[in-house]
Scaffold this motif. Structure first.
Motif, PDB file in Angstrom:
ATOM      1  N   ALA A   3       0.762  -1.034   0.024  1.00 40.94           N
ATOM      2  CA  ALA A   3      -0.027  -0.073  -0.019  1.00 40.94           C
ATOM      3  C   ALA A   3       0.947   1.334  -0.113  1.00 40.94           C
ATOM      4  CB  ALA A   3      -0.978  -0.143   1.259  1.00 40.94           C
ATOM      5  N   LYS A   4       0.367   2.109  -0.469  1.00 42.25           N
ATOM      6  CA  LYS A   4       1.253   3.624  -0.530  1.00 42.25           C
ATOM      7  C   LYS A   4       1.728   4.105   0.747  1.00 42.25           C
ATOM      8  CE  LYS A   4      -1.133   5.334  -4.796  1.00 42.25           C
ATOM      9  NZ  LYS A   4      -2.044   6.441  -5.409  1.00 42.25           N
ATOM     10  N   PHE A   5       0.921   3.813   1.709  1.00 43.55           N
ATOM     11  CA  PHE A   5       1.057   4.433   2.993  1.00 43.55           C
ATOM     12  C   PHE A   5       2.141   3.519   3.779  1.00 43.55           C
ATOM     13  CE2 PHE A   5      -2.581   1.646   3.694  1.00 43.55           C
ATOM     14  CZ  PHE A   5      -2.147   0.811   4.922  1.00 43.55           C
ATOM     15  N   SER A   8       5.438   4.801   4.815  1.00 46.18           N
ATOM     16  CA  SER A   8       5.613   5.792   6.023  1.00 46.18           C
ATOM     17  C   SER A   8       5.120   5.206   7.423  1.00 46.18           C
ATOM     18  CB  SER A   8       4.333   6.832   5.612  1.00 46.18           C
ATOM     19  OG  SER A   8       4.655   7.872   4.627  1.00 46.18           O
ATOM     20  N   LEU A   9       4.389   4.348   7.297  1.00 49.26           N
ATOM     21  CA  LEU A   9       3.870   3.367   8.453  1.00 49.26           C
ATOM     22  C   LEU A   9       5.278   2.984   8.912  1.00 49.26           C
ATOM     23  CD1 LEU A   9       1.746   2.964  10.339  1.00 49.26           C
ATOM     24  CD2 LEU A   9       1.186   0.793   8.976  1.00 49.26           C
ATOM     25  N   ALA A  10       5.906   2.224   8.142  1.00 51.58           N
ATOM     26  CA  ALA A  10       7.341   1.511   8.396  1.00 51.58           C
ATOM     27  C   ALA A  10       8.217   2.553   9.225  1.00 51.58           C
ATOM     28  CB  ALA A  10       7.910   0.809   7.041  1.00 51.58           C
ATOM     29  N   ASN A  11       8.377   3.696   8.702  1.00 59.41           N
ATOM     30  CA  ASN A  11       9.242   4.675   9.229  1.00 59.41           C
ATOM     31  C   ASN A  11       8.831   5.106  10.602  1.00 59.41           C
ATOM     32  OD1 ASN A  11      11.437   5.410   7.560  1.00 59.41           O
ATOM     33  ND2 ASN A  11      10.306   6.425   6.181  1.00 59.41           N
ATOM     34  N   ILE A  12       7.587   5.247  10.456  1.00 56.36           N
ATOM     35  CA  ILE A  12       6.903   5.782  12.175  1.00 56.36           C
ATOM     36  C   ILE A  12       7.153   4.516  13.052  1.00 56.36           C
ATOM     37  CG2 ILE A  12       4.781   5.973  13.363  1.00 56.36           C
ATOM     38  CD1 ILE A  12       3.678   7.393  10.687  1.00 56.36           C
ATOM     39  N   TYR A  36      17.548   4.642   6.271  1.00 56.84           N
ATOM     40  CA  TYR A  36      16.712   4.990   5.438  1.00 56.84           C
ATOM     41  C   TYR A  36      15.804   3.763   5.069  1.00 56.84           C
ATOM     42  CZ  TYR A  36      14.822   6.106   0.919  1.00 56.84           C
ATOM     43  OH  TYR A  36      13.969   6.489  -0.163  1.00 56.84           O
ATOM     44  N   ILE A  37      14.420   4.014   5.780  1.00 48.29           N
ATOM     45  CA  ILE A  37      13.531   2.917   5.807  1.00 48.29           C
ATOM     46  C   ILE A  37      13.950   1.428   6.564  1.00 48.29           C
ATOM     47  CG2 ILE A  37      11.774   1.584   4.654  1.00 48.29           C
ATOM     48  CD1 ILE A  37      11.891   3.625   2.383  1.00 48.29           C
ATOM     49  N   ASP A  38      14.562   0.615   5.899  1.00 48.09           N
ATOM     50  CA  ASP A  38      15.048  -0.468   6.560  1.00 48.09           C
ATOM     51  C   ASP A  38      16.372  -0.663   6.469  1.00 48.09           C
ATOM     52  OD1 ASP A  38      14.914  -1.153   3.803  1.00 48.09           O
ATOM     53  OD2 ASP A  38      13.865  -3.113   4.134  1.00 48.09           O
ATOM     54  N   ASP A  39      17.283   0.232   5.631  1.00 47.01           N
ATOM     55  CA  ASP A  39      18.458   0.382   5.591  1.00 47.01           C
ATOM     56  C   ASP A  39      19.213   0.802   6.544  1.00 47.01           C
ATOM     57  OD1 ASP A  39      19.113  -1.753   3.171  1.00 47.01           O
ATOM     58  OD2 ASP A  39      18.052   0.080   2.228  1.00 47.01           O
ATOM     59  N   ASN A  61      14.114  -8.698  20.907  1.00 46.54           N
ATOM     60  CA  ASN A  61      12.680  -7.718  21.218  1.00 46.54           C
ATOM     61  C   ASN A  61      11.597  -8.790  20.951  1.00 46.54           C
ATOM     62  OD1 ASN A  61      11.979  -7.446  18.126  1.00 46.54           O
ATOM     63  ND2 ASN A  61      14.126  -6.911  18.116  1.00 46.54           N
ATOM     64  N   GLN A  62      10.291  -7.824  21.179  1.00 43.51           N
ATOM     65  CA  GLN A  62       9.156  -8.638  21.074  1.00 43.51           C
ATOM     66  C   GLN A  62       8.355  -8.028  19.955  1.00 43.51           C
ATOM     67  OE1 GLN A  62       8.561 -11.069  23.541  1.00 43.51           O
ATOM     68  NE2 GLN A  62      10.514 -10.630  24.071  1.00 43.51           N
ATOM     69  N   VAL A  63       8.927  -7.227  19.057  1.00 40.90           N
ATOM     70  CA  VAL A  63       8.155  -6.776  17.906  1.00 40.90           C
ATOM     71  C   VAL A  63       8.323  -7.198  16.705  1.00 40.90           C
ATOM     72  CG1 VAL A  63       7.797  -4.593  18.889  1.00 40.90           C
ATOM     73  CG2 VAL A  63       9.802  -4.808  17.691  1.00 40.90           C
ATOM     74  N   GLY A  64       9.491  -8.361  16.601  1.00 39.92           N
ATOM     75  CA  GLY A  64       9.634  -8.991  15.530  1.00 39.92           C
ATOM     76  C   GLY A  64      10.603  -8.578  14.702  1.00 39.92           C
ATOM     77  N   ILE A  65      11.604  -7.349  15.015  1.00 41.47           N
ATOM     78  CA  ILE A  65      12.433  -6.973  14.336  1.00 41.47           C
ATOM     79  C   ILE A  65      13.877  -7.821  14.243  1.00 41.47           C
ATOM     80  CG2 ILE A  65      14.057  -5.093  14.222  1.00 41.47           C
ATOM     81  CD1 ILE A  65      11.830  -3.105  14.977  1.00 41.47           C
ATOM     82  N   ASN A  66      14.273  -8.144  13.194  1.00 42.30           N
ATOM     83  CA  ASN A  66      15.578  -9.072  13.240  1.00 42.30           C
ATOM     84  C   ASN A  66      16.471  -8.407  12.152  1.00 42.30           C
ATOM     85  OD1 ASN A  66      17.283 -11.280  13.445  1.00 42.30           O
ATOM     86  ND2 ASN A  66      16.504 -12.023  11.700  1.00 42.30           N
TER      87      ASN A  66
END
Length: 456
Positions: A3-5, A8-12, A36-39, A61-66
């Motif tokens: 989706a277009k958003f 932005s949602l990933a950045n937030i 920059y986003i995920d880099d 962490n408990q939010v799934g970030i690897n």
């Protein structure tokens, strides 16, 4: 990303995670953390073992970030750059991925001729901008030339562009990019929403009636220092606060002074009270300024959590001139310095010495905030004041002092812990400043004075 958003949602999401996990860790080994986003680009001042331990901490962490990572002491790739060490300095050139294919549009496509002509020029300029060494530029320009020739472009035309662009000073090209960014930032100070989705509070963007109803039971504190000659400003400060500051709400004034017995208490409205606290005055005004963070840390930890919900911190050599109400309240809020709200960020008077705990490198920072008005929830101000106080103590151990004392440390904190609300220059103004026509309501005014005389 779907989706277009989604970006932005990933950045937030990532910004919040960084605030809670990365910046909260306050690891001294972190020289630079840029995303920059995920880099992510991380410059780490430490050995591989400590880096590995830090990355394991981030991935726990408990939010799934690897986070997966590559580490090197000589070269690393980040986005379209290869960053490498040469002669004890960082150099850059364009990074071509192994999967990269010749995707340039053929010269016989149905695009306008001027557009087709500009494509090679823009790509060669990008290479020139990315390559810090002329030799690398020439080598990578050959790769580009071959790719364009394969797509039917004139070899002579491409070579002429390469030779013309090779004569351009790279610093000129990078400055042009900075000017574009500066223009955006200068316009941003006049906007009502910032890139991290925090509002800039200007008159007319809020519904005061609704906000007053939401905050009808909110307890608000106003913290101010008035020592030595600055006590002369306390009377007008309190009198005008009773006329314009949080009118109709519960307010506690926390006044710290070395002259309690000579403070005249103004007539207070219902639900408003004045607390006078005796404090010794340091000899230097710089030490008085920095001492506020020490007392603020103690008060927001021990006393204020039981008495108020939000705290507003202010200079005393100011007068309220117009409405200032609950529209400013948020988890963390800070005020754009009226002298810098249209300034080039390169000219912000951040602390630029890396040795200082208040250090902010060039290219970092959004606005220059003034320490004359900031605040937030009590628990957030405790975090802020603790970080600033610790930074001041670190500098003292090194026998240095940040260029603008507590204000420098405040700006450092807010670069990496973004305000949830930013107050426009309506909320701090000096009538001696230019561009006053842009400020329709001047709510909080600096008192004109002889700074040398008052501070002496």
């Amino acid at each position: 990303m779907g989706a277009k958003f989604a970006p932005s949602l990933a950045n937030i999401f990532m910004a919040k995670w960084e605030e809670d996990v990365v910046y909260a860790a306050a690891r001294p080994e972190i020289v630079l953390w840029a995303r920059y986003i995920d880099d992510i680009l991380l410059l780490w001042r430490g050995d591989h073992g400590s880096l590995e331990s830090f990355m394991s901490h981030l991935n726990d962490n408990q939010v799934g970030i690897n986070l997966t990572y590559e580490a090197s002491t000589s070269n690393i790739n980040f986005l379209d750059l290869e960053i490498f060490v040469q002669n004890n300095s960082l150099q850059t050139k364009t990074h071509f991925k192994q999967t990269d294919r010749n995707g340039f549009i053929p010269v016989d496509s149905c695009h306008h001729p001027s557009w087709l002509k500009s494509v090679p020029r823009s790509q060669i300029l990008r290479i020139r901008r990315n390559c810090s060494n002329v030799g690398d530029f020439k080598e990578q320009a050959k790769i580009l030339k071959n790719r364009f020739v394969d797509k039917g472009y004139s070899e002579n035309h491409i070579q002429e562009e390469i030779e013309r662009i090779s004569t351009i000073d790279r610093a000129t090209l990078t400055r042009e990019k900075v000017k574009t960014i500066v223009s955006v930032i200068r316009k941003a100070s006049l906007n009502v929403l910032i890139s991290w989705l925090a509002p800039i509070i200007w008159d007319g963007i809020y519904n005061l009636k609704t906000l007053n109803e939401q905050h009808k039971d909110t307890r608000i504190g106003l913290f101010v220092f008035a020592v030595k000659k600055y006590v002369r400003f306390l009377g007008p400060f309190l009198e005008t606060a009773e006329r314009f500051f949080m009118v109709g709400h519960n307010v506690t004034y926390y006044v710290f002074t070395d002259n309690v017995k000579n403070v005249s208490k103004p007539k207070m409205g219902e639900g408003r009270n004045l607390q006078l606290h005796e404090v010794s005055a340091d000899k230097r005004w710089q030490d008085v300024s920095m001492r506020r963070m020490e007392i603020l840390t103690a008060m927001t930890k021990e006393r204020m959590p039981n008495e108020i919900d939000y705290l507003v911190c202010s200079d005393v050599d100011m007068v309220f001139n117009d409405h200032m109400g609950v529209e400013i309240l948020g988890d963390r809020f800070a005020t754009i310095h009226p002298g810098y709200f249209l300034a080039d960020p390169q000219g912000f008077t951040y602390e630029r010495r890396p040795i200082s705990a208040a250090y902010i490198p060039y290219g970092e920072g959004d606005f220059y905030y003034m320490a004359a008005l900031y605040g937030g929830k009590v628990e957030e101000i405790y975090k802020l004041s603790t970080a600033c106080h610790n930074g001041i103590k670190e500098d003292k151990k090194k026998n240095i002092e940040a260029v603008w004392q507590e204000e420098s440390h405040l700006n450092r904190y807010l670069v990496y812990n973004k305000p949830t609300k930013v107050l426009s220059p309506e909320y701090i103004w000096d009538t001696n400043l230019p561009n006053g026509d842009l400020i329709k309501r001047k709510r909080f005014l600096a008192v004109h004075k002889n700074h040398a005389e008052v501070r002496n």
